[in-house]
Design an enzyme around this catalytic site. Structure first.
Site, PDB file in Angstrom:
ATOM      1  N   LYS A  99      -7.882  -5.002   0.294  1.00  0.00           N
ATOM      2  CA  LYS A  99      -8.338  -4.106  -0.781  1.00  0.00           C
ATOM      3  C   LYS A  99      -9.785  -4.380  -1.155  1.00  0.00           C
ATOM      4  CE  LYS A  99      -4.165  -2.593  -3.068  1.00  0.00           C
ATOM      5  NZ  LYS A  99      -3.460  -2.385  -4.324  1.00  0.00           N
ATOM      6  N   LYS A 135      -2.142   2.031   7.717  1.00  0.00           N
ATOM      7  CA  LYS A 135      -0.886   2.222   6.981  1.00  0.00           C
ATOM      8  C   LYS A 135      -0.961   3.494   6.136  1.00  0.00           C
ATOM      9  CE  LYS A 135      -0.208  -0.224   3.234  1.00  0.00           C
ATOM     10  NZ  LYS A 135       0.060  -1.253   2.226  1.00  0.00           N
ATOM     11  N   LYS A 186      -0.837   5.423  -0.689  1.00  0.00           N
ATOM     12  CA  LYS A 186      -1.060   6.330  -1.819  1.00  0.00           C
ATOM     13  C   LYS A 186      -2.526   6.432  -2.162  1.00  0.00           C
ATOM     14  CE  LYS A 186       2.925   5.044  -4.578  1.00  0.00           C
ATOM     15  NZ  LYS A 186       2.747   3.623  -4.948  1.00  0.00           N
TER      16      LYS A 186
HETATM   17  P1  AMP Z   1       3.403   0.648  -3.205  1.00  0.00           P
HETATM   18  O1  AMP Z   1       3.198   2.096  -2.978  1.00  0.00           O
HETATM   19  O2  AMP Z   1       2.326  -0.190  -2.571  1.00  0.00           O
HETATM   20  O3  AMP Z   1       3.694   0.280  -4.615  1.00  0.00           O
HETATM   21  O4  AMP Z   1       4.723   0.267  -2.385  1.00  0.00           O
HETATM   22  C1  AMP Z   1       6.053   0.450  -2.840  1.00  0.00           C
HETATM   23  C2  AMP Z   1       7.016   0.072  -1.735  1.00  0.00           C
HETATM   24  O5  AMP Z   1       6.835   0.918  -0.596  1.00  0.00           O
HETATM   25  C3  AMP Z   1       6.828  -1.361  -1.212  1.00  0.00           C
HETATM   26  O6  AMP Z   1       8.100  -1.906  -0.920  1.00  0.00           O
HETATM   27  C4  AMP Z   1       6.029  -1.187   0.046  1.00  0.00           C
HETATM   28  O7  AMP Z   1       6.235  -2.216   0.980  1.00  0.00           O
HETATM   29  C5  AMP Z   1       6.573   0.126   0.560  1.00  0.00           C
HETATM   30  N1  AMP Z   1       5.549   0.836   1.355  1.00  0.00           N
HETATM   31  C6  AMP Z   1       4.317   1.214   0.945  1.00  0.00           C
HETATM   32  N2  AMP Z   1       3.639   1.838   1.926  1.00  0.00           N
HETATM   33  C7  AMP Z   1       4.472   1.849   3.003  1.00  0.00           C
HETATM   34  C8  AMP Z   1       4.358   2.353   4.334  1.00  0.00           C
HETATM   35  N3  AMP Z   1       3.259   2.972   4.755  1.00  0.00           N
HETATM   36  N4  AMP Z   1       5.413   2.205   5.159  1.00  0.00           N
HETATM   37  C9  AMP Z   1       6.545   1.585   4.738  1.00  0.00           C
HETATM   38  N5  AMP Z   1       6.722   1.088   3.505  1.00  0.00           N
HETATM   39  C10 AMP Z   1       5.700   1.217   2.632  1.00  0.00           C
END
Ligand code: AMP
Ligand code: TRP
Length: 336
Positions: free
Chosen positions: A116, A199, A202
């Site tokens: 980040k 990856k 968001k």
């Molecule tokens: P976040 O959006 O970073 O708060 O992630 C929430 C959950 O989604 C966490 O368990 C992450 O590991 C999972 N996650 C986020 N991005 C991905 C992705 N591109 N593929 C699979 N899992 C994801």
């Protein structure tokens, strides 16, 4: 799929945008399943969100919106606990103690901060740097034992165990148990549709690389149609996918959503171009997302109802966390 039962499950998601199909396949769909036989806590981690700048009014809206999305996906706030992190003060209290247990050397090894902050780390918040300590506190303040997350969180789960062990060692107790990550075998890391080496995220400025859970059917069809492909026909062999990042990403998503092993998917699509796979994937993604989108919009008609859900979730979560944080603070030697 998940054999777990009778466990206390904890997981979190940042309320910083609309969840995407990566969040769904990597995490949320497993949360929904785990609800059948376990005690689950699902947390909108607003304290983690502000480690990078968030517009206050937008953060509020996104917490409400994301709660609705999770409910529309099948999270049941009546049987389980759905809440926002900042409403349960025990998280911050334990995070501070963990900031003092955890080591700077451990933080320096965390890849999420490096990703980040990049080369400009001096300019990032101290909160982003110690983010993993707060995450450890989120889990351990409930003495949760299983944490369903995507692949990118593996290192944070390992750090959680390092902190738990060091706490036990320093204070000569056996208070925190080992935490286990529940990471799916396929689609634990869904990639950006426009760049198979990145990856799906968001926070990516371009929306074209991700399918959100509120995209319209037309958005979904267009994004998949325009997804990056390569010039070769799809392979028959699974190991060929390792050098074909974009093909691997689309095939993996299809495999999970169609509930078919990758080998079977390759039997159907091997030798063909990307177009057939993209059409099939579009249908199946729309089938999943369309009801989620509709239900979310329906729930958002009554934001007061959503706020009440969060409030009652926070009360239930506090009832579990408060005795644990009180015990920890007494072990540390605070006077009450
Ligand atoms: P976040 O959006 O970073 O708060 O992630 C929430 C959950 O989604 C966490 O368990 C992450 O590991 C999972 N996650 C986020 N991005 C991905 C992705 N591109 N593929 C699979 N899992 C994801
Ligand atoms: N760091 C996680 C992410 O970015 C979100 C999170 C915060 C979390 N606290 C947690 C996940 C505790 C699991 C358990 O995706």
């Amino acid at each position: 799929m998940h054999k777990l039962s009778g466990k206390r499950i904890f997981s979190g998601i940042q309320p910083t945008g609309i969840p995407h199909i990566g969040n769904y396949l990597g995490a949320i769909r497993h949360w929904v399943e785990l609800q059948n036989a376990n005690e689950c806590l699902f947390c909108l981690v607003d304290m983690h969100a502000i480690t990078v700048w968030q517009e206050p009014h937008l953060l509020k809206t996104q917490i409400i919106e994301q709660t609705a999305v999770l409910m529309a996906c099948g999270i049941d706030p009546k049987k389980h606990i759905l809440f926002n992190q900042s409403a349960v003060h025990a998280h911050a209290r334990l995070a501070w103690i963990f900031n003092c247990v955890s080591r700077v050397g451990w933080m320096n090894r965390m890849t999420q901060f490096k990703d980040k902050a990049g080369k400009n780390r001096e300019a990032y918040s101290a909160g982003l740097y110690v983010y993993p300590n707060l995450m450890a506190a989120d889990i351990l303040v409930y003495q949760a034992t299983y944490v369903p997350v995507g692949e990118d969180q593996r290192q944070h789960i390992e750090l959680t165990n390092d902190i738990a062990q060091k706490f036990n060692h320093d204070y000569k107790v056996d208070f925190f148990r080992e935490v286990k990550g529940v990471i799916p075998e396929i689609s634990a890391r869904v990639m950006n549709l426009r760049d198979g080496s990145k990856k799906m995220s968001k926070s990516d400025p371009s929306e074209q690389g991700r399918i959100t859970l509120l995209d319209t059917d037309d958005d979904i069809a267009l994004k998949i149609r325009k997804a990056k492909s390569d010039a070769e026909p799809l392979p028959f062999e699974k190991n060929e996918l390792d050098r074909r990042l974009e093909a691997k990403n689309l095939i993996s998503m299809y495999s999970v959503l169609a509930q078919q092993p990758i080998e079977n998917v390759l039997k159907d699509f091997g030798g063909k171009g990307f177009a057939a796979l993209k059409l099939a994937l579009t249908d199946i993604v729309i089938e999943i997302i369309s009801p989620i989108r509709k239900e979310t919009h329906h729930l958002l008609n009554d934001s007061q109802y959503i706020l009440n859900i969060l409030r009652s979730g926070a009360e239930k979560a506090s009832a579990i966390a408060n005795p644990i944080i009180e015990k920890v603070e007494s072990l540390v030697g605070y006077v009450k």
